[in-house]
Design a protein around this motif. Sequence first.
Motif, PDB file in Angstrom:
ATOM      1  N   GLN A 158      -4.470  12.440  -6.132  1.00  0.00           N
ATOM      2  CA  GLN A 158      -3.864  12.314  -4.807  1.00  0.00           C
ATOM      3  C   GLN A 158      -4.262  10.999  -4.138  1.00  0.00           C
ATOM      4  O   GLN A 158      -3.500  10.436  -3.352  1.00  0.00           O
ATOM      5  N   ASP A 159      -5.454  10.502  -4.433  1.00  0.00           N
ATOM      6  CA  ASP A 159      -5.875   9.209  -3.891  1.00  0.00           C
ATOM      7  C   ASP A 159      -5.004   8.084  -4.446  1.00  0.00           C
ATOM      8  O   ASP A 159      -4.679   7.126  -3.735  1.00  0.00           O
ATOM      9  N   LEU A 160      -4.633   8.197  -5.714  1.00  0.00           N
ATOM     10  CA  LEU A 160      -3.746   7.201  -6.317  1.00  0.00           C
ATOM     11  C   LEU A 160      -2.384   7.220  -5.638  1.00  0.00           C
ATOM     12  O   LEU A 160      -1.819   6.170  -5.303  1.00  0.00           O
ATOM     13  N   TYR A 161      -1.839   8.408  -5.429  1.00  0.00           N
ATOM     14  CA  TYR A 161      -0.525   8.511  -4.794  1.00  0.00           C
ATOM     15  C   TYR A 161      -0.565   7.964  -3.368  1.00  0.00           C
ATOM     16  O   TYR A 161       0.387   7.324  -2.904  1.00  0.00           O
ATOM     17  N   LYS A 162      -1.688   8.193  -2.690  1.00  0.00           N
ATOM     18  CA  LYS A 162      -1.834   7.683  -1.328  1.00  0.00           C
ATOM     19  C   LYS A 162      -1.858   6.154  -1.332  1.00  0.00           C
ATOM     20  O   LYS A 162      -1.222   5.503  -0.495  1.00  0.00           O
ATOM     21  N   GLN A 163      -2.577   5.564  -2.272  1.00  0.00           N
ATOM     22  CA  GLN A 163      -2.605   4.106  -2.387  1.00  0.00           C
ATOM     23  C   GLN A 163      -1.193   3.565  -2.624  1.00  0.00           C
ATOM     24  O   GLN A 163      -0.787   2.549  -2.044  1.00  0.00           O
ATOM     25  N   SER A 194      10.251  11.285  -9.250  1.00  0.00           N
ATOM     26  CA  SER A 194       9.641  11.949  -8.099  1.00  0.00           C
ATOM     27  C   SER A 194       8.237  12.456  -8.390  1.00  0.00           C
ATOM     28  O   SER A 194       7.949  12.968  -9.469  1.00  0.00           O
ATOM     29  N   PHE A 195       7.370  12.313  -7.378  1.00  0.00           N
ATOM     30  CA  PHE A 195       6.040  12.902  -7.448  1.00  0.00           C
ATOM     31  C   PHE A 195       6.107  14.422  -7.586  1.00  0.00           C
ATOM     32  O   PHE A 195       5.138  15.054  -7.992  1.00  0.00           O
ATOM     33  N   PHE A 196       7.225  15.021  -7.203  1.00  0.00           N
ATOM     34  CA  PHE A 196       7.357  16.472  -7.290  1.00  0.00           C
ATOM     35  C   PHE A 196       7.265  16.958  -8.736  1.00  0.00           C
ATOM     36  O   PHE A 196       6.876  18.093  -8.979  1.00  0.00           O
ATOM     37  N   LYS A 197       7.646  16.103  -9.663  1.00  0.00           N
ATOM     38  CA  LYS A 197       7.547  16.502 -11.064  1.00  0.00           C
ATOM     39  C   LYS A 197       6.247  15.944 -11.622  1.00  0.00           C
ATOM     40  O   LYS A 197       6.135  14.754 -11.921  1.00  0.00           O
ATOM     41  N   GLY A 198       5.266  16.828 -11.768  1.00  0.00           N
ATOM     42  CA  GLY A 198       3.924  16.397 -12.123  1.00  0.00           C
ATOM     43  C   GLY A 198       3.839  15.634 -13.420  1.00  0.00           C
ATOM     44  O   GLY A 198       2.985  14.765 -13.580  1.00  0.00           O
TER      45      GLY A 198
END
Length: 675
Positions: A158-163, A194-198
Motif C-alpha cells: 500500500q505504501d508503494l501505491y501511495k507513492q 487497475s489496482f482493483f485487480k491484485g
Amino acid sequence: MKKILKICCFFTLLTGSLYLLSSFLINPGSVSIYKFPYKRAGLTERQAAEHLLSRFSYGATPGQVDSVMKIGLENWFNQQLNADLPDDSLNKRLSVYDGLKLSNAEVCSQYPPGFVIRSMAIKDSVISKDSVNKAVDKKAFNLQLRAYMDKKGFKSDQDLYKQFINQKILRAAYTRNQLQEVMTDFWFNHFNVSFFKGECAQFIPAYERDVIRPNVLGKFGQLLLASAQSPAMLYYLDNFTSVGPPATNLPKPKAKPVAANEGADMMMMGGNNDTTVPNKVKTLTKPANVNGLNENYAREVMELHTLGVEGGYTQQDVTQAARVLTGWTVYPISDNAYGSAMKGLVAKIGENNLAQKGYVREGDFLFTPNRHDQGEKVVLGHRFPAGSDPAAAYQEGVTLLDMLAHQPATAKFISRKLAVRFVSDAPVQSLIDRMAKSFTDHDGDMKQVLITLVTSREFWDKKTLFSKTKSPFELAISSVRGLNADVKDPYPLFSWISRMGQKIYYYQAPTGFPDRGKYWINTGSLLNRMDFSLALASGQVSGVKVNLNKITAKQQAQENAEAIINTYSKLLLPEKKLDQTNKKLVDLLNDPSFLVKANNIVRQDKTVSTAVSEKPEVGASGDMMFMSATSDSKSKVAETVEKQKKNYEMFRTKRTAMQALAAGIIIGSPEFQQR
C-alpha cells in the motif's frame, strides 16, 4: 579545370556541413511550421493562448498566458510536442519516493502482497494459519506481522501505491511538459489497468513509467505492442494464462457476430490488493493451471484498444486473434505470488537455452512456443498459416498487433477519442476524418495527429470553447496550478479527488473513465466540488499550502466583495466575460447564510473519506456554484445565521477570509469547471 572542380566540391561540402551543423544548433522547439487559425474564429491572441492552455495542459498558472504569448503559441505547442523541457523542480519533489524507480522484480522483492507476507509468516511459524482473519486481538496480530516485515526488510504494498498516486498528482501539477502528462493520462485511460485487480497491481508503476509515458507522443503501433507485452496488461486481461491446444487437436472456428458491447461488460475483473486465499496462489503461479484459450485480451484489444466496437470484426476474429496470441506470458519476475508463474519452466529449460529453443524475452515479457497454438488462423481476412517454427509463431502476434494498429477503423477510433478529449464531447465527423487521414499517412504518429487537430478550424471554433467539463482530477490539479499552491503531501488531494468521484488508478473496467461531462455532473459531486474549492482556497486541504496574498501581490488591496471577486476572476478565469457571473458571486459572497455555510466547510475535519462510488449518477439540475450554499434546510440556515449574526460582520470584513471565499466560489463556479 580540375582546380575549379576542387573549389566547387569544397564549397559544396562546406555548405552541406554548415547546413547539418545548423540543424543541430537550432532549437526545434522554436521553429513554427504551421499557424493556428484562431483569428479566423474571431479570437484574440490572449483568448487563443488561454484556450490552448486549457486543453493541452492541466490549467494555466498565474502569468502563464502572458508567457505563452511572449514565446508564441505555435512555439509553445512545439515545445510541448518535443516534451524535453527540464523538470528539475519536479524531480526534486519526486526524489523522496524511493519506490518509483524500482523494476518489477525489485517491487516484488521489496513490496510483496499482503497474502504473500502472511503465507511466509505462517511458514516461519510467526503466526498461525488459523489466526488469519480470525485473530482475537487484531492489534497484536498486526504488530506481529509488522515486526516480521521489518525483520525481512519488506514494505507494505500500500505504501508503494501511495507513492505512485502521489507522483501522478505532482507530475500533473508541476511538470513543464504538460502535454506529455495530459497524454499520459489519456493513454493510460485508453489502455486501462487497475489496482482493483491484485494480480497486476504491483506492475502498474512500471507500466506507466516504462510503457505509457515514453510512448505517448510517438507512434501508436509501438505503444500498442509495448502495452500488450507488459506484465500489468498480461495479468489484467489474463493473456498470461492463454494456451493453445496440442498440435494434433486444432480447433475449427465457427463464425459468430460479436455483440455491440459484449467485450467491455462481460469480463469480471476479479481480485483485489489484499488477497488472502492460499489456494489462489497456486492458481496463479503454476503453469499447469491452464483453462485453454482466454479471449479477454483479444476481445479488448479490438474493441477498446484499436478497432472500436463498430470496427467490423466478428466473434470469430476475436477467437482467432486469441489463438494467435497464445504463449504470450510473463517472464518470471519473483519467487512468490504473481510474476512467478513461469519460474519452473525457465529453470527446467535453462536461462541460456531459451533463445535457441524459440523462447523470446523482451524485458519482463516471455513468449513460450510450447504454449502457442500451431494451427492455421484467419483474422480480419489475414491468414496465419499452420506451422511449428517458434520464430514464426512469435511473429504472428507482432504481425497481428501491427495489422490492428494500421486498420482504417483504428485510425478513426483513436482520432475520435482524441477529438473528444481535446475538442468536444461530440466532435464533428469532418475533423475526425482529417485526423484519421493524418494518422494513416504518418504511420500513427501522434505528433502529426495532434498538429492536425490543433490547426483545425473546429478546435478554435467559439462553440467548442469551454465545452468540456473537468474531471475531478482535472479540477483539483487546475485549482492547484491556478492558485500556485505548494503541494507538500499530495495524498489528501487524492482523497478529495476520490470523494468527488474519480479514484485514480482504481477504475475497475478496461474501458477506463468515460470522457464526457455528463458522467461527472450530479448533485452529490457538485456539492463535493464546491466543498473542495472552499477548503482548498482557505488552506484547509492538509498538505497543500495556498498563499493568496502572494499571488495577488500586484493587485491593490481591497476590502469589498466586488473588488476581490474581480481580482480572482481575472486570475483564475482569464479571458472570460464574467459580468453576470461576477454579480451573482458578489451577491453570494455578501449573503450571511452562505458565509455561515462556508465557515462550517473550511473549519471541518481535514480527514476526507475515500469511500466513494465508482460511477456517479448523471443528470443533476441547478447551478453548481449554489448547490453547497442551499443544501441545508432554510429553517436550519436561518437558525444558524441568527446565532452567528454577531460574528458575521467581523468575519466578512477580514480580507483574508474574503479572499479565500472569493477564490473558493470562483473555483466552484460553472466557468471554472469547464475547460
